[in-house]
Write a protein that holds these residues in place. Structure first.
Motif, PDB file in Angstrom:
ATOM      1  N   VAL A 122      37.252  41.685  40.117  1.00 53.66           N
ATOM      2  CA  VAL A 122      38.510  41.032  40.486  1.00 53.66           C
ATOM      3  C   VAL A 122      39.477  42.014  41.138  1.00 53.66           C
ATOM      4  O   VAL A 122      40.491  41.610  41.706  1.00 53.66           O
ATOM      5  N   GLN A 144      36.280  36.414  44.573  1.00 53.72           N
ATOM      6  CA  GLN A 144      36.878  36.760  43.283  1.00 53.72           C
ATOM      7  C   GLN A 144      37.808  37.961  43.355  1.00 53.72           C
ATOM      8  O   GLN A 144      38.597  38.197  42.446  1.00 53.72           O
ATOM      9  N   ARG A 146      40.845  40.080  43.946  1.00 54.46           N
ATOM     10  CA  ARG A 146      42.277  39.751  44.082  1.00 54.46           C
ATOM     11  C   ARG A 146      43.138  40.953  44.443  1.00 54.46           C
ATOM     12  O   ARG A 146      44.220  40.796  45.015  1.00 54.46           O
ATOM     13  N   HIS A 147      42.703  42.142  44.066  1.00 55.37           N
ATOM     14  CA  HIS A 147      43.545  43.331  44.268  1.00 55.37           C
ATOM     15  C   HIS A 147      42.729  44.468  44.872  1.00 55.37           C
ATOM     16  O   HIS A 147      41.587  44.704  44.472  1.00 55.37           O
TER      17      HIS A 147
END
Length: 632
Positions: A122, A144, A146-147
């Motif tokens: 993630v 998936q 996100r960062h």
């Protein structure tokens, strides 16, 4: 099963997660120095970070991770070199129950995409803009993710600021629900023959070899009354690096980081930090030895060094026979010679590692007996151990006071080792991994009734000492049906100062051959020492080079039977490297890819019998005739 090594009593079992030991140390010894960092890479000084300071940094970062949605079971990749932030990040992630996915920063775009997608990460932490660009180029296939946090752009400071509103109690509650059998790391295998597989390693599995080694061997890491110190430089992306990090943090040892693996940077860091304990892979110990030899030769003391090295090996071998109850130890003449070289040579050689190291550990692949004896003889005993990603690192170690060079020691307390009928090493114990992520068939193939089939070949002697002989998948079978494990010959070849890398080939061929690359630094030194002038200088230099490499091949052959010996070789113009796809990020040989890449050179090498003019005479070490037994 053919051989069985006994399993001594194990260390106390883990009761929580990996981060707990840091918090316990901070409560018990808040001012204990645990980490050392330099204000900038060029600094000659190290700033110590105490246990309580380390813990507080971890807590502040853990708050930021929580604020960013990182929760138990989430997977976060770290794609960075061995640096201070790596350790802080790992312990912050473990404090919130997240799973760390290490990625080599040298990994290709395809490798990065595969690991991030396969692990379902993630978030990913990268070092610099290059890392951001690599991840950015594959983001579209990673729904998936996100960062993407960049260390050199202040990502950790931003995370700390983001988590200021998160109470300490939240971090504490998340840390306390982490169980020993929770997954801590998804470590990907080197992928030498195909797609890398993600090994699920639990908190218990990673802690087990660390705690066992600390319980039995911590006294060797520093003189009595001193805190042990280690310079971490091998990648934390490899389980060996993770184990060293775990040993330091769990054992309250002072750990510094050196991200630059170049020889000059590492040598400088060792001189400045002056660790009490050193660790490495065999290629590092080989390189240090060659640098010592080259430096001595450049100073006009090459013969002195070689005599001192021979004395060191003879002395260490005599001491080994004594401690194993097979001899009376070094004689008077040998002791006097050794004492003389201690004053004039050995003390200076130890300065290459900072001057305080008395013991070291080698892992990743077996260390040759000659090299082990050399280091012991100059006053630095190198513990050669064995382990792999699937065993969370170490599975064997040399027993104190009963060390046996040329082996990887005995099974760690709590671990059992067997050798199957076909020679494959099997391991059972608390550090064996949980399985391969998303690969049930591969997990079933590897785990057989609780035993891990390692894929490595070995032998156990009557005292339980394990000797590694190679990898099952690497065994060469010549056209005459002779089976040859290449690892031993390759180790012997690399002992020659000029030889940097070697790959032994010969599948379905009439004899064994070798592809060889040269050490560029030693090659330059060797050429300078030739001082050839006049006509045809380059041709005479190349002839001399072939003859010198042929001597190295002959020395390697002296340790094996004639049918197993290298009969032809080819010197390659460039080294095997990660950038050309011939090494894995963990510096392992991609044998299949090397054979494909150099197919034409290999074919020409073996055609030398039909067309002898194609190779220099020194590259064909003997004629192929019936008396050589190469066709039987």
């Amino acid at each position: 099963m053919r051989d069985l090594a006994p399993a001594p009593p194990a260390a106390a079992p883990l009761t929580g997660g990996l981060a707990d030991s840091l918090f316990e140390t901070a409560d018990r010894e808040p001012t204990l120095p645990m980490l050392a960092r330099r204000p900038d890479p060029a600094s000659a000084t190290w700033e110590e970070v105490t246990a309580v300071e380390f813990r507080d940094e971890v807590v502040d970062l853990a708050k930021g991770l929580i604020a960013s949605g990182i929760s138990p079971g989430r997977r976060v990749a770290i794609m960075a070199r061995t640096r201070y932030e790596w350790t802080v990040l790992a312990y912050a992630l473990w404090s919130v129950g997240a799973e760390v996915v290490p990625i080599y920063p040298t990994s290709s775009r395809d490798q990065v995409e595969w690991i991030l997608r396969d692990a379902g990460c993630v978030a990913v932490v990268v070092e610099d803009e290059q890392g951001v660009m690599t991840v950015g180029s594959v983001c579209a296939s990673l729904p998936q993710l996100r960062h993407v946090w960049q260390l050199d752009a202040g990502a950790l400071e931003e995370l700390v600021a983001r988590g200021e509103f998160i109470p300490l109690a939240t971090v504490e509650s998340m840390r306390r629900i982490v169980l020993p059998d929770s997954t801590a790391v998804i470590a990907y295998t080197s992928g030498t023959t195909g797609r890398a597989l993600g090994c699920a390693l639990s908190h218990r599995g990673l802690a087990s070899p660390c705690d066992t080694l600390l319980a039995g061997w911590k006294e060797t890491t520093a003189p009595p009354g001193e805190q042990g110190s280690v310079l971490a430089y091998l990648p934390f992306s490899h389980v060996y690096g993770l184990m060293i990090q775990g040993i330091c943090v769990r054992g309250g040892m002072l750990m510094a980081h050196e991200p630059d693996l170049s020889g000059d940077s590492l040598a400088s860091a060792l001189r400045l930090f002056r660790p009490t304990y050193f660790y490495g892979v065999p290629s590092v110990f080989e390189k240090i030895y060659k640098n010592m030899l080259r430096t001595a030769q450049q100073a006009g003391r090459g013969s002195l060094f070689e005599r001192a090295a021979d004395t060191a090996r003879d002395f260490a071998a005599a001491v080994e026979r004594q401690r194993l109850g097979r001899g009376s130890g070094p004689g008077l003449d040998l002791r006097l010679q050794h004492a003389l070289y201690e004053r004039t040579v050995y003390r200076r050689l130890r300065e290459a590692l900072g001057g305080r190291v008395r013991r070291a550990t080698s892992g990743g692949s077996p260390l040759t007996r000659d090299l082990s004896l050399f280091y012991e003889g100059i006053g630095i005993y190198v513990h050669d151990g064995y382990g792999l990603t699937e065993t969370c690192g170490g599975a064997t170690m040399q027993p104190l006071g009963r060390e046996k060079s040329g082996t990887v020691g005995q099974a760690l307390p709590g671990t059992e080792i067997r050798v199957a009928e076909d020679g494959e090493i099997l391991v059972r114990g608390p550090s064996v991994f949980q399985g391969y992520v998303g690969a049930e068939a591969a997990t079933r193939a590897a785990l057989r009734g609780g035993w891990l089939a390692t894929g490595d070949l070995g032998q156990l002697d009557s005292e339980g000492y394990l000797t590694i002989t190679g990898r099952k998948k690497d065994v060469i079978i010549t056209s005459s049906g002779k089976s040859v494990a290449p690892a031993f010959l390759e180790q012997r070849l690399r002992m020659h100062p000029l030889i940097h890398q070697a790959v032994v080939v010969g599948d379905n061929r009439p004899c064994v051959g070798a592809l060889i690359t040269l050490d560029p630094e030693f090659l330059a030194h060797w050429r300078a020492g030739l001082a050839l002038q006049g006509d045809a200088r380059e041709a005479r230099e190349e002839n001399a080079l072939r003859e010198e490499v042929a001597r190295g091949v002959a020395a390697a052959n002296s340790a094996v039977s004639r049918p197993e010996s290298i009969r032809v070789f080819r010197i390659l113009p460039e080294p095997f490297d990660v950038t050309n796809g011939l090494l894995t990020p963990s510096m392992k040989l991609r044998r299949d890819e090397i054979v494909r890449h150099y197919a034409a050179e290999i074919e020409a090498m073996y055609q030398s019998r039909a067309r002898p003019g194609r190779l220099h005479s020194s590259e064909v070490l003997s004629a192929w005739d019936d008396s050589d037994n190469v066709f039987r």
